[in-house]
Design a protein around this motif. Structure first.
Motif, mmCIF file in Angstrom:
data_model
loop_
_atom_site.group_PDB
_atom_site.id
_atom_site.type_symbol
_atom_site.label_atom_id
_atom_site.label_comp_id
_atom_site.label_asym_id
_atom_site.label_seq_id
_atom_site.Cartn_x
_atom_site.Cartn_y
_atom_site.Cartn_z
ATOM 1 N N LYS A 61 2.931 -2.516 6.942
ATOM 2 C CA LYS A 61 2.806 -1.765 8.327
ATOM 3 C C LYS A 61 1.604 -0.857 8.459
ATOM 4 N N GLY A 62 0.962 -0.611 9.253
ATOM 5 C CA GLY A 62 -0.099 0.340 9.463
ATOM 6 C C GLY A 62 -1.317 0.345 8.634
ATOM 7 N N SER A 63 -1.499 -0.884 7.645
ATOM 8 C CA SER A 63 -2.476 -1.003 6.813
ATOM 9 C C SER A 63 -3.576 -1.723 7.364
ATOM 10 N N SER A 64 -4.880 -1.429 7.418
ATOM 11 C CA SER A 64 -5.827 -2.185 7.876
ATOM 12 C C SER A 64 -6.203 -3.315 6.841
ATOM 13 N N LEU A 65 -5.990 -3.064 5.726
ATOM 14 C CA LEU A 65 -6.249 -4.006 4.696
ATOM 15 C C LEU A 65 -5.410 -5.313 4.813
ATOM 16 N N SER A 66 -4.148 -5.058 5.273
ATOM 17 C CA SER A 66 -3.321 -6.170 5.410
ATOM 18 C C SER A 66 -3.702 -7.010 6.642
ATOM 19 N N ARG B 22 0.753 -1.053 0.035
ATOM 20 C CA ARG B 22 -0.083 -0.049 0.069
ATOM 21 C C ARG B 22 0.992 1.234 0.158
ATOM 22 N N HIS B 23 0.703 2.028 -1.100
ATOM 23 C CA HIS B 23 1.717 3.226 -1.287
ATOM 24 C C HIS B 23 0.838 4.383 -1.524
ATOM 25 N N THR C 263 2.980 0.815 -8.503
ATOM 26 C CA THR C 263 3.560 -0.379 -7.815
ATOM 27 C C THR C 263 3.351 -1.692 -8.913
ATOM 28 N N GLN C 264 1.916 -1.832 -8.953
ATOM 29 C CA GLN C 264 1.748 -3.077 -10.144
ATOM 30 C C GLN C 264 2.792 -3.039 -11.259
ATOM 31 N N HIS C 265 2.812 -1.903 -11.761
ATOM 32 C CA HIS C 265 3.745 -1.949 -13.145
ATOM 33 C C HIS C 265 5.152 -2.356 -12.519
ATOM 34 N N ILE C 266 5.828 -1.990 -11.449
ATOM 35 C CA ILE C 266 7.035 -2.323 -11.332
ATOM 36 C C ILE C 266 7.193 -3.669 -10.862
ATOM 37 N N PHE C 267 6.170 -4.273 -10.343
ATOM 38 C CA PHE C 267 6.288 -5.720 -9.658
ATOM 39 C C PHE C 267 6.047 -6.734 -10.999
ATOM 40 N N LEU C 268 4.996 -6.310 -11.820
ATOM 41 C CA LEU C 268 4.691 -7.050 -12.952
ATOM 42 C C LEU C 268 5.997 -6.985 -13.924
ATOM 43 N N SER D 170 9.641 1.581 0.707
ATOM 44 C CA SER D 170 10.445 0.803 -0.158
ATOM 45 C C SER D 170 9.913 -0.660 -0.361
ATOM 46 N N ASN D 171 10.070 -0.864 -1.807
ATOM 47 C CA ASN D 171 9.722 -2.177 -2.181
ATOM 48 C C ASN D 171 10.747 -3.256 -1.867
ATOM 49 N N ILE D 172 11.835 -2.968 -1.390
ATOM 50 C CA ILE D 172 13.132 -4.024 -1.366
ATOM 51 C C ILE D 172 12.495 -4.978 -0.417
ATOM 52 N N PRO D 173 11.893 -4.794 0.788
ATOM 53 C CA PRO D 173 11.338 -5.952 1.762
ATOM 54 C C PRO D 173 10.538 -6.811 1.048
ATOM 55 N N PHE D 174 9.649 -6.392 -0.061
ATOM 56 C CA PHE D 174 8.757 -7.305 -0.541
ATOM 57 C C PHE D 174 9.478 -8.114 -1.775
ATOM 58 N N PHE D 175 10.538 -7.450 -2.116
ATOM 59 C CA PHE D 175 11.321 -8.300 -3.313
ATOM 60 C C PHE D 175 11.918 -9.267 -2.559
#
Length: 259
Positions: A220-225, A118-119, A165-170, A135-140
């Motif tokens: 972190k901090g996201s209610s959706l997570s 969530r950015h 974000t979707q574009h970067i990961f795809l 940072s996206n690094i922890p997800f990578f």
């Protein structure tokens, strides 16, 4: 609503729900009606206030005051048990379930890992300001670590409300490995940048699909997570459908990881 149903479990609850840019849909579009709960617009509130036995605050800022006022036990064990009990009341409407079950079956999601990134607005959220949240690094690292330890190279389901974000990961992992429910369109000039870019329907479908994954890393901090974890416990692991997901069983264990 969790607090209201717990404290006033014999009363009718009136929930004020406003559609706006931050909340782009209505509860009843994606969930079945709740017993003894009526949803109204803010303009209708004066019609109900005079008859109400209590008023619960309209914003999260008053949430902790509500808990103190009604002496709700916030010890981790009791609070999680209470939320699990109440969230079991939330039943998605049939067309949401159809989309979720069809996607889960088609892509064998029970054997995929899931990430929620969530950015869109969380980067400026008060509770995560001045952190490394962007940072996206922890997800990578999370995704790559599964590649290193699993010879089958598990698929990845990406849940996000951000088109960049979707574009970067795809681009990094490719469409054959990284799955998304739908492509997110870029924001128009009329869209506020700090609000989500997906519909309420898309959001719930995302949450429920992610709840079926075998391992999960959230934001972190996201209610959706947090909602992914709640629906994994209250919906997925209580669902007969889960047992049909390519040999997975309802005793599936998972980790909830946040950064």
């Amino acid at each position: 609503m969790v607090v209201a149903t717990e404290v006033y479990n014999t009363s009718h609850i009136v929930m004020v729900w406003e559609r706006n840019e931050a909340c782009v849909g209505h509860f009843l579009e994606i969930f079945q009606p709740l017993e003894n709960v009526t949803f109204i617009a803010a303009s209708q509130r004066p019609l109900f206030e005079k008859q109400a036995v209590a008023h619960l605050g309209p914003s999260y800022a008053s949430f902790h005051e509500i808990l103190r006022r009604f002496d709700v036990d916030r010890s981790p064990e009791k609070w999680h048990a209470l939320r699990r009990e109440k969230y079991r009341l939330f039943k998605p409407v049939s067309f949401v379930l159809h989309e979720v079950f069809q996607f889960v079956t088609l892509h064998d999601i029970c054997h995929c890992i899931g990430v929620h990134i969530r950015h869109t607005d969380l980067d400026t959220h008060y509770s995560v300001a001045n952190t490394n949240h962007s940072s996206n690094i922890p997800f990578f690292h999370f995704i790559d670590s599964h590649t290193e330890t699993n010879s089958s190279n598990p698929c990845v389901y990406l849940m996000t409300d951000n088109p960049t974000t979707q574009h970067i990961f795809l681009n990094r992992y490719g469409t054959s490995r990284l799955l998304v429910y739908d492509t997110i369109r870029s924001a128009s000039v009329h869209h506020e940048a700090n609000h989500r870019f997906t519909s309420l329907f898309h959001t719930l479908v995302d949450v429920l699909i992610t709840a079926f994954t075998s391992d999960f890393k959230g934001s972190k901090g996201s209610s959706l997570s947090e909602l992914v974890w709640l629906f994994n416990v209250t919906f997925v692991n209580q669902s007969d459908f889960f047992e049909t997901c390519s040999g997975s069983s309802s005793s599936n264990t998972r980790r909830e990881i946040v950064i």
